[in-house]
Design an enzyme around this catalytic site. Structure first.
Site, PDB file in Angstrom:
ATOM      1  N   LYS A  11       0.846  -1.203   0.000  1.00 28.61           N
ATOM      2  CA  LYS A  11       0.000   0.000   0.000  1.00 28.61           C
ATOM      3  C   LYS A  11       0.889   1.263   0.000  1.00 28.61           C
ATOM      4  O   LYS A  11       2.102   1.156  -0.141  1.00 28.61           O
ATOM      5  CB  LYS A  11      -0.968  -0.039   1.185  1.00 28.61           C
ATOM      6  CG  LYS A  11      -1.774  -1.354   1.288  1.00 28.61           C
ATOM      7  CD  LYS A  11      -2.863  -1.490   0.221  1.00 28.61           C
ATOM      8  CE  LYS A  11      -3.418  -2.893   0.056  1.00 28.61           C
ATOM      9  NZ  LYS A  11      -4.278  -3.384   1.116  1.00 28.61           N
TER      10      LYS A  11
HETATM   11  C1  LIG Z   1      -5.243  -4.505   1.515  1.00 28.77           C
HETATM   12  C2  LIG Z   1      -6.712  -4.377   1.583  1.00 28.77           C
HETATM   13  C3  LIG Z   1      -7.454  -4.742   2.714  1.00 28.77           C
HETATM   14  C4  LIG Z   1      -6.859  -5.451   3.880  1.00 28.77           C
HETATM   15  O1  LIG Z   1      -5.786  -4.801   4.412  1.00 28.77           O
HETATM   16  P1  LIG Z   1      -4.887  -5.497   5.532  1.00 28.77           P
HETATM   17  O2  LIG Z   1      -4.210  -4.350   6.184  1.00 28.77           O
HETATM   18  O3  LIG Z   1      -3.950  -6.422   4.809  1.00 28.77           O
HETATM   19  O4  LIG Z   1      -5.787  -6.234   6.449  1.00 28.77           O
HETATM   20  C5  LIG Z   1      -8.814  -4.479   2.717  1.00 28.77           C
HETATM   21  N1  LIG Z   1      -9.425  -3.915   1.671  1.00 28.77           N
HETATM   22  C6  LIG Z   1      -8.749  -3.578   0.555  1.00 28.77           C
HETATM   23  C7  LIG Z   1      -9.477  -2.925  -0.569  1.00 28.77           C
HETATM   24  C8  LIG Z   1      -7.379  -3.815   0.476  1.00 28.77           C
HETATM   25  O5  LIG Z   1      -6.719  -3.519  -0.646  1.00 28.77           O
END
Ligand SMILES: *Cc1c(COP(=O)(O)O)cnc(C)c1O
Length: 384
Positions: free
Chosen positions: A188
């Protein structure tokens, strides 16, 4: 292999973690509040609560809004499974709203139609979870207006969108939503290894999140229900979880948040180069609405469905770590078993069949990017 996404870790990040590692606190220390303050400030939000992941944040956000069995939660099909799972964790029923294939974002027309039908059937959702796909905000003003009209809560899944703006306001300001959830997984925009934050404008919701992330326990003297037995005293007043982030992660988060603006600007610059290169040859990619400054978590090519698989394999063979975001959630066996079927959300399914996410991350070099563009150009001849 050039990955599709990669964290940027600088010496300053490493030093921040090492400093915390040799301090008194490595789990519940001062870095967590510092991180929450940094995110609150970056998002123009009054409250920010850090948690162990966005998945945990989505779960707690649903619980904080009182989602439980018999309730209905809506999200979109083109998302990570966590956007839907959070409702199921609470015993609620899940349903999906189709998207706009050009932006990958929740379709306001589809939402409007579905709400009209749901109202007739007396089965309105309690919560809607729009997903800011790829780092571009959904049309939150329209969603907010519909939320007022039909009486549902809104949780933004902004896992892709820290550092993005919508009508000049930071995503996470929660102006048009009850709660907003960010992810700091390494792919991210900024990272804490694992981790997330929930922002809100509502003090009561922020307090509920704080309780729920640590077993439902409070030490707040004003909220104790029984006489304080001494300095050790605390009460578990509700059923919570251990969804805490650690001080080590938060220290990394503080260091990363200081660069948020630059990290997004670097993604923007690379995305502009992709757009220019692909516009020149009429190659289609996911569009960002004009109301948005995208954080560009993803750059998604949309190529003819019948050529997607071969193109994907060719790019991987050329050493380009392309990916696909996402297999529609309602196609997953778990959700099929709940009664969903292929064909139910045609735009999300069409979107999926055409999608290839290209590498995009701040340290992607221009030479690497030029190589990727060249490979896409060569593939384009196979598409006609
Ligand atoms: C990455 C992601 C999540 C989950 O994130 P984590 O921090 O790995 O639990 C949820 N929703 C979307 C759209 C994502 O891209």
């Amino acid at each position: 292999m050039i990955p599709y996404g990669r964290q940027q870790i600088l010496t300053s990040d490493i030093e921040a973690v090492i400093d915390t590692l040799s301090s008194d606190f490595i789990t519940q220390g001062p870095q967590i509040q510092a991180f929450e303050q940094a995110i609150a400030q970056a998002c123009h939000a009054p409250y920010a609560v850090a948690i162990s992941s966005a998945t945990a944040g989505l779960h707690l956000a649903c619980l904080a809004l009182g989602v439980g069995s018999g309730d209905l939660v809506w999200t979109v099909p083109n998302t990570f499974v966590a956007s839907a799972n959070c409702a199921v964790y609470c015993g609620a029923d899940i349903d999906f709203v189709d998207i706009d294939v050009q932006t990958g974002l929740l379709s306001i027309d589809a939402l409007h139609t579905k709400l009209t039908q749901a109202k007739q059937q007396g089965r309105l959702p309690k919560v809607l979870i729009p997903v800011h796909f790829g780092g571009a905000s959904c049309d939150m003003r329209s969603i907010h207006a519909l939320a007022q009209q039909y009486g549902f809560f809104v949780i933004e899944d902004a896992s892709h969108a820290i550092g993005a703006r919508y009508h000049e306001q930071p995503v996470g300001s929660s102006l048009y939503a009850d709660l907003c959830v960010f992810s700091f997984h390494p792919v991210k925009i900024i990272t804490t290894a694992e981790g997330g934050v929930v922002t809100t404008r509502h003090q009561a919701l922020a307090e509920r999140l704080l309780d729920l992330r640590t077993h439902g326990i409070t030490r707040d003297a004003e909220r104790l229900t029984r006489p304080d037995e001494g300095p050790w005293y605390y009460e578990q007043q509700t059923l919570g979880f251990n969804y805490r982030i650690t001080d080590l992660q938060a220290a990394l988060g503080v260091a990363q948040t200081q660069r948020l603006h630059d990290l997004v600007a670097q993604r923007q610059a690379l995305a502009a180069r992709y757009r220019q290169a692909f516009d020149a040859l009429g190659i289609v990619y996911l569009k960002v609405p004009e109301s948005c400054y995208s954080s560009y978590h993803l750059f998604v090519l949309q190529i003819p469905a019948e050529h997607r698989k071969a193109s994907f394999i060719a790019l991987r063979e050329a050493g380009i770590g392309v990916n696909v975001h996402y297999i529609p959630v309602h196609w997953q066996p778990y959700y099929r078993d709940l009664g969903f079927q292929q064909g139910q959300f045609p735009q999300a399914e069409l979107y999926y069949r055409q999608a290839i996410s290209l590498p995009l991350f701040p340290d992607l070099s221009m030479a690497e990017q030029d190589f990727i563009i060249e490979q896409v150009y060569q593939l384009q001849h196979t598409w006609s």
